[in-house]
Design a protein around this motif. Structure first.
Motif, short mmCIF file in Angstrom:
data_model
loop_
_atom_site.label_atom_id
_atom_site.label_comp_id
_atom_site.label_asym_id
_atom_site.label_seq_id
_atom_site.Cartn_x
_atom_site.Cartn_y
_atom_site.Cartn_z
N VAL A 63 0.84 -1.20 0.00
CA VAL A 63 0.00 0.00 0.00
C VAL A 63 0.88 1.25 0.00
N SER A 64 0.26 2.37 -0.30
CA SER A 64 0.93 3.66 -0.19
C SER A 64 -0.14 4.74 -0.13
N ASP A 65 0.09 5.73 0.72
CA ASP A 65 -0.82 6.88 0.75
C ASP A 65 -0.18 8.10 0.11
N GLY A 66 1.05 7.94 -0.37
CA GLY A 66 1.74 9.05 -1.02
C GLY A 66 3.14 8.63 -1.43
N PRO A 67 3.74 9.39 -2.33
CA PRO A 67 5.06 9.04 -2.85
C PRO A 67 6.13 8.96 -1.76
N MET A 79 -3.78 0.71 -3.50
CA MET A 79 -3.27 -0.64 -3.77
C MET A 79 -3.24 -0.87 -5.27
N TYR A 80 -2.44 -1.82 -5.70
CA TYR A 80 -2.35 -2.23 -7.10
C TYR A 80 -2.84 -3.66 -7.15
N LEU A 81 -3.98 -3.87 -7.78
CA LEU A 81 -4.66 -5.16 -7.68
C LEU A 81 -4.87 -5.81 -9.05
N GLU A 138 -6.41 11.14 -10.06
CA GLU A 138 -6.22 10.29 -8.88
C GLU A 138 -5.46 9.02 -9.23
N ALA A 139 -5.73 8.43 -10.39
CA ALA A 139 -4.99 7.23 -10.81
C ALA A 139 -3.52 7.56 -11.02
N ASP A 140 -3.23 8.73 -11.56
CA ASP A 140 -1.83 9.16 -11.73
C ASP A 140 -1.15 9.28 -10.37
N PHE A 141 -1.87 9.86 -9.39
CA PHE A 141 -1.31 9.99 -8.04
C PHE A 141 -1.09 8.61 -7.41
N ALA A 142 -2.07 7.71 -7.56
CA ALA A 142 -1.95 6.36 -7.00
C ALA A 142 -0.74 5.64 -7.60
N LYS A 143 -0.55 5.79 -8.90
CA LYS A 143 0.59 5.15 -9.57
C LYS A 143 1.91 5.69 -9.01
N LYS A 144 2.01 7.00 -8.90
CA LYS A 144 3.23 7.61 -8.36
C LYS A 144 3.45 7.17 -6.91
N ALA A 145 2.38 7.17 -6.12
CA ALA A 145 2.48 6.79 -4.71
C ALA A 145 2.95 5.34 -4.57
N LEU A 146 2.37 4.45 -5.33
CA LEU A 146 2.71 3.02 -5.22
C LEU A 146 4.06 2.69 -5.86
N PHE A 147 4.28 3.16 -7.08
CA PHE A 147 5.50 2.77 -7.79
C PHE A 147 6.75 3.38 -7.16
N SER A 148 6.62 4.52 -6.45
CA SER A 148 7.78 5.10 -5.79
C SER A 148 8.21 4.25 -4.60
N ARG A 149 7.26 3.62 -3.94
CA ARG A 149 7.58 2.76 -2.78
C ARG A 149 7.79 1.31 -3.18
N HIS A 150 7.17 0.91 -4.28
CA HIS A 150 7.22 -0.49 -4.72
C HIS A 150 7.58 -0.53 -6.21
N PRO A 151 8.83 -0.19 -6.56
CA PRO A 151 9.21 -0.07 -7.98
C PRO A 151 9.03 -1.35 -8.78
N GLU A 152 9.06 -2.49 -8.13
CA GLU A 152 8.87 -3.77 -8.82
C GLU A 152 7.51 -3.83 -9.53
N MET A 153 6.53 -3.12 -8.99
CA MET A 153 5.18 -3.16 -9.56
C MET A 153 5.17 -2.79 -11.05
N PHE A 164 -5.49 0.24 -10.26
CA PHE A 164 -5.29 0.94 -8.99
C PHE A 164 -6.61 0.95 -8.24
N ALA A 165 -6.51 0.74 -6.94
CA ALA A 165 -7.69 0.72 -6.08
C ALA A 165 -7.37 1.49 -4.81
N LYS A 166 -8.41 1.82 -4.08
CA LYS A 166 -8.24 2.51 -2.80
C LYS A 166 -9.26 1.98 -1.82
N LEU A 167 -8.94 2.13 -0.54
CA LEU A 167 -9.91 1.84 0.50
C LEU A 167 -10.63 3.15 0.81
#
Length: 194
Positions: A63-67, A79-81, A138-153, A164-167
């Motif tokens: 998960v990530s809430d920001g870059p 989340m990336y699902l 929002e999808a662009d932000f989610a991508k940046k937030a997740l891929f910055s913390r989890h580059p393997e994604m 991309f999904a969110k709770l």
């Protein structure tokens, strides 16, 4: 090396230990935990064949809430699902879920000598509905937030139809001190800064 160390400064105090907000400031603690953690345990109600159907089912998700390196996250757990994932199949039947995140995932609790179950090793439980993030800002932000913390994604197979999904948070519980769990409204949570 220096740029990486500068990214950590907002989270680290003079002693070199992560500075958690005061336990009286519950909404800030919740935001701090959400921004500090890179993964959580997402619990769904199983839609799988018996004997699991209708039973609680928990699974780990990145998960990530920001870059990475941002001083403040959005507070929204992204989340990336993939539809191939068993928990995502559960969510297609019933999108209600809870997500638990704990500072035990960070160096904080180990450095302080706190067991993950110790209330001082703060954790937050969110409940709500998991929703697909529509394409756009929002999808662009989610991508940046997740891929910055989890580059393997970025290298995961495109044939798995990742999205991309969110709770969408409706309830929040925080355990960060002795005396029992505390609740925070989503309004208080999103208004607070980590």
């Amino acid at each position: 090396m220096w740029p990486f160390l500068l990214l950590l400064l907002p989270l680290v105090g003079v002693s070199g230990v992560v500075q958690i907000p005061p336990h009286e400031d519950v909404a800030r603690v919740a935001r701090f935990v959400a921004h500090s953690c890179d993964w959580g345990a997402l619990a769904t109600l199983s839609a799988q064949d018996p004997p699991m159907r209708g039973q609680p089912f928990s699974n780990v998700f990145s998960v990530s809430d920001g870059p990475l390196g941002s001083k403040q996250g959005s507070g929204v757990p992204y989340m990336y699902l993939t539809p191939l994932e068993v928990s995502v199949q559960d969510l297609q039947v019933n999108a209600n879920a809870s997500l638990t995140m704990s500072l035990a995932q960070t160096p904080y609790c180990k450095k302080e000598g706190y067991d993950p179950q110790n209330p001082l090793c703060a954790h937050v439980i969110f409940s709500g509905i998991v929703e697909k993030v529509p394409n756009g800002t929002e999808a662009d932000f989610a991508k940046k937030a997740l891929f910055s913390r989890h580059p393997e994604m970025a290298t995961w197979p495109s044939g798995h139809n990742w999205f991309f999904a969110k709770l969408n948070i409706t309830n929040i519980w925080v355990l960060d001190y002795f005396g029992g769990i505390k609740t925070v409204t989503p309004q208080e949570y999103f208004k607070a800064t980590p």
